[in-house]
Design a protein around this motif. Structure first.
Motif, PDB file in Angstrom:
ATOM      1  N   GLN A 169     -31.854  20.915   0.534  1.00 19.40           N
ATOM      2  CA  GLN A 169     -31.123  21.135  -0.713  1.00 19.40           C
ATOM      3  C   GLN A 169     -30.444  22.503  -0.614  1.00 19.40           C
ATOM      4  O   GLN A 169     -31.073  23.541  -0.833  1.00 19.40           O
ATOM      5  N   LEU A 170     -29.172  22.486  -0.259  1.00 19.58           N
ATOM      6  CA  LEU A 170     -28.484  23.738   0.032  1.00 19.58           C
ATOM      7  C   LEU A 170     -28.385  24.671  -1.170  1.00 19.58           C
ATOM      8  O   LEU A 170     -28.286  25.882  -1.005  1.00 19.58           O
ATOM      9  N   GLU A 171     -28.451  24.101  -2.381  1.00 21.46           N
ATOM     10  CA  GLU A 171     -28.392  24.972  -3.561  1.00 21.46           C
ATOM     11  C   GLU A 171     -29.589  25.917  -3.619  1.00 21.46           C
ATOM     12  O   GLU A 171     -29.531  26.971  -4.260  1.00 21.46           O
ATOM     13  N   ALA A 172     -30.665  25.540  -2.929  1.00 17.22           N
ATOM     14  CA  ALA A 172     -31.849  26.406  -2.882  1.00 17.22           C
ATOM     15  C   ALA A 172     -31.789  27.379  -1.709  1.00 17.22           C
ATOM     16  O   ALA A 172     -32.694  28.200  -1.534  1.00 17.22           O
ATOM     17  N   HIS A 173     -30.733  27.284  -0.916  1.00 18.02           N
ATOM     18  CA  HIS A 173     -30.584  28.137   0.279  1.00 18.02           C
ATOM     19  C   HIS A 173     -29.174  28.726   0.282  1.00 18.02           C
ATOM     20  O   HIS A 173     -28.291  28.259   1.019  1.00 18.02           O
ATOM     21  N   PRO A 174     -28.946  29.745  -0.500  1.00 20.57           N
ATOM     22  CA  PRO A 174     -27.584  30.285  -0.683  1.00 20.57           C
ATOM     23  C   PRO A 174     -26.955  30.866   0.567  1.00 20.57           C
ATOM     24  O   PRO A 174     -25.733  31.028   0.621  1.00 20.57           O
ATOM     25  N   ASP A 175     -27.753  31.190   1.585  1.00 23.17           N
ATOM     26  CA  ASP A 175     -27.184  31.753   2.802  1.00 23.17           C
ATOM     27  C   ASP A 175     -26.717  30.688   3.798  1.00 23.17           C
ATOM     28  O   ASP A 175     -26.209  31.016   4.881  1.00 23.17           O
ATOM     29  N   VAL A 176     -26.925  29.416   3.440  1.00 25.00           N
ATOM     30  CA  VAL A 176     -26.478  28.312   4.293  1.00 25.00           C
ATOM     31  C   VAL A 176     -25.514  27.475   3.470  1.00 25.00           C
ATOM     32  O   VAL A 176     -25.905  26.841   2.490  1.00 25.00           O
ATOM     33  N   THR A 177     -24.237  27.486   3.853  1.00 24.28           N
ATOM     34  CA  THR A 177     -23.222  26.793   3.049  1.00 24.28           C
ATOM     35  C   THR A 177     -22.293  25.963   3.935  1.00 24.28           C
ATOM     36  O   THR A 177     -22.161  26.209   5.126  1.00 24.28           O
ATOM     37  N   MET A 178     -21.667  24.976   3.314  1.00 24.62           N
ATOM     38  CA  MET A 178     -20.642  24.200   4.011  1.00 24.62           C
ATOM     39  C   MET A 178     -19.422  24.053   3.116  1.00 24.62           C
ATOM     40  O   MET A 178     -19.524  24.102   1.889  1.00 24.62           O
ATOM     41  N   GLN A 179     -18.278  23.893   3.746  1.00 24.36           N
ATOM     42  CA  GLN A 179     -17.029  23.687   3.033  1.00 24.36           C
ATOM     43  C   GLN A 179     -16.129  22.836   3.916  1.00 24.36           C
ATOM     44  O   GLN A 179     -16.394  22.666   5.112  1.00 24.36           O
ATOM     45  N   GLU A 180     -15.071  22.288   3.320  1.00 26.65           N
ATOM     46  CA  GLU A 180     -14.218  21.377   4.095  1.00 26.65           C
ATOM     47  C   GLU A 180     -13.460  22.120   5.194  1.00 26.65           C
ATOM     48  O   GLU A 180     -13.428  21.697   6.340  1.00 26.65           O
ATOM     49  N   TYR A 181     -12.811  23.217   4.841  1.00 28.38           N
ATOM     50  CA  TYR A 181     -12.032  24.012   5.788  1.00 28.38           C
ATOM     51  C   TYR A 181     -12.373  25.483   5.620  1.00 28.38           C
ATOM     52  O   TYR A 181     -12.859  25.916   4.577  1.00 28.38           O
ATOM     53  N   ILE A 182     -12.062  26.250   6.652  1.00 31.35           N
ATOM     54  CA  ILE A 182     -12.089  27.707   6.553  1.00 31.35           C
ATOM     55  C   ILE A 182     -10.638  28.165   6.686  1.00 31.35           C
ATOM     56  O   ILE A 182     -10.045  28.087   7.768  1.00 31.35           O
ATOM     57  N   TYR A 183     -10.062  28.579   5.573  1.00 35.52           N
ATOM     58  CA  TYR A 183      -8.650  28.953   5.573  1.00 35.52           C
ATOM     59  C   TYR A 183      -8.423  30.381   6.066  1.00 35.52           C
ATOM     60  O   TYR A 183      -7.345  30.710   6.553  1.00 35.52           O
TER      61      TYR A 183
END
Length: 375
Positions: free
Chosen positions: A247-261
């Motif tokens: 559950q990434l919301e419980a791990h703020p230092d691990v994130t994902m996103q569609e692109y890195i602009y």
């Protein structure tokens, strides 16, 4: 001065041409620039966005499969190639180019072939360690073969025509300062890992990153980790990670996103990058000087990504893991070992900077101007 840039298919073919065209536009205000690409390639979006005129050809790949479908595909490709050759000759007659630069993609072949036949000065830029099909088909006809890697010279029989020029990348990759980037991104003292497998995303590698995330969350988040899923990965990966019990919301230092602009800023701030081995990606990493773990795609022609990656590996500038040997556990342990060895990371940064060519765009433009003057 009239210049044709011909490219297509991927950003690795298109972006170098755009970089050189923009520098030409700055240096010679009277330059008349025309791009030639494929009617259905990424160039139909990228080139007009930069303000350049684009004409398109019908350019197809050729299948190596001798199945009925493969043979039928090749018959259609041959018909389209014949039409494209006629259109290329017409474009040359009307535009009257002083020089033509091809940077890869099937649309490059008709323009370079027709240009060389008409005695127009021509050059081809090969981004990868081994020549692609287009480069192989025109290597005996163009005036200059421009290669990204010095080690690539032996791939060509006409070595007198080969010039190592590097790969044009955005200047921000060279000059964004690490401290400024980390301050802008509000990073603390934790090591930052940035991972991305391309704009579309690679399904199997995204699954491995999901395993990696599970391990780092179990391990108390020793890194700040930002992962770009790509457009396809974004559709399924968040649910996939959740079903793995993360559950990434419980791990703020691990994130994902569609692109890195803001990739130049991200790479400058990062302590470690995970990437495929396309020439553009590797040259951006080299320009930023960021230690890297490279997992070449096995699903490319002539296995060129692994050959690209091995060049950096031999220079001590990268750690290479073949996809067949890559698991979440392998990647995690390799990353921990590398980040735990600051001397090796320092040496990698030095080797990466040594591998990058700061003035690649300038070198390519200089060669084009020289060819045009001879005409």
């Amino acid at each position: 001065m009239n210049v044709i840039f011909t490219c297509g298919g991927t950003g690795g073919h298109i972006n170098p041409a755009i970089a050189v065209a923009k520098m030409l536009q700055e240096r010679k205000k009277d330059a008349n620039i025309l791009f030639i690409g494929s009617y259905d390639g990424m160039e139909t979006e990228l080139v007009p966005r930069e303000g350049f005129r684009l004409e398109t050809l019908w350019a197809d790949s050729f299948s190596r499969k001798l199945t009925p479908a493969g043979i039928w595909h090749n018959l259609k490709a041959a018909v389209h190639l014949n039409k494209s050759m006629r259109r290329a000759k017409k474009i040359i007659k009307e535009f009257k180019p002083d020089v033509i630069l091809g940077t890869g993609g099937y649309a490059s072949y008709p323009m370079l072939k027709a240009g060389a036949k008409k005695k127009i000065p021509t050059a081809v830029h090969e981004a990868n360690a081994v020549p692609g099909l287009t480069t192989r088909m025109v290597a005996d006809q163009v005036d200059k073969i421009l290669v990204a890697f010095e080690e690539s010279r032996d791939q060509y029989k006409n070595r007198d025509r080969v010039v190592a020029v590097g790969m044009p990348v955005r200047q921000e990759f060279f000059y964004t300062k690490r401290e400024d980037a980390r301050n802008t991104l509000h990073l603390d003292g934790k090591p930052l890992i940035v991972s991305a497998w391309g704009s579309l995303g690679a399904r199997e590698m995204n699954k491995i990153i999901a395993e990696f995330m599970h391990l780092e969350c179990e391990d108390g988040e020793p890194f700040r980790h930002i992962h770009a899923t790509g457009s396809y990965g974004w559709k399924w990966m968040p649910d996939y990670v959740s079903k793995m019990g993360v559950q990434l919301e419980a791990h703020p230092d691990v994130t994902m996103q569609e692109y890195i602009y803001n990739m130049p800023e991200m790479m400058a701030a990062a302590d470690l990058v995970f990437s495929r081995a396309g020439s553009s990606s590797l040259n951006e990493i080299a320009a930023a000087g960021t230690p890297c773990i490279i997992v070449p795609s096995p699903n490319v022609t002539d296995n060129h990504q692994e050959k690209n990656a091995r060049i950096l590996e031999k220079r001590g500038a990268a750690v290479v893991i073949e996809e067949k040997n890559c698991t979440g556990e392998t990647l995690y342990q390799t990353a921990k070992k590398l980040l735990g060895d600051p001397e090796r990371c320092k040496a990698m940064r030095k080797a990466l900077h040594a591998a990058s060519v700061v003035d690649s765009t300038e070198r390519i433009l200089g060669i084009l101007l020289e060819l045009a003057e001879k005409k």
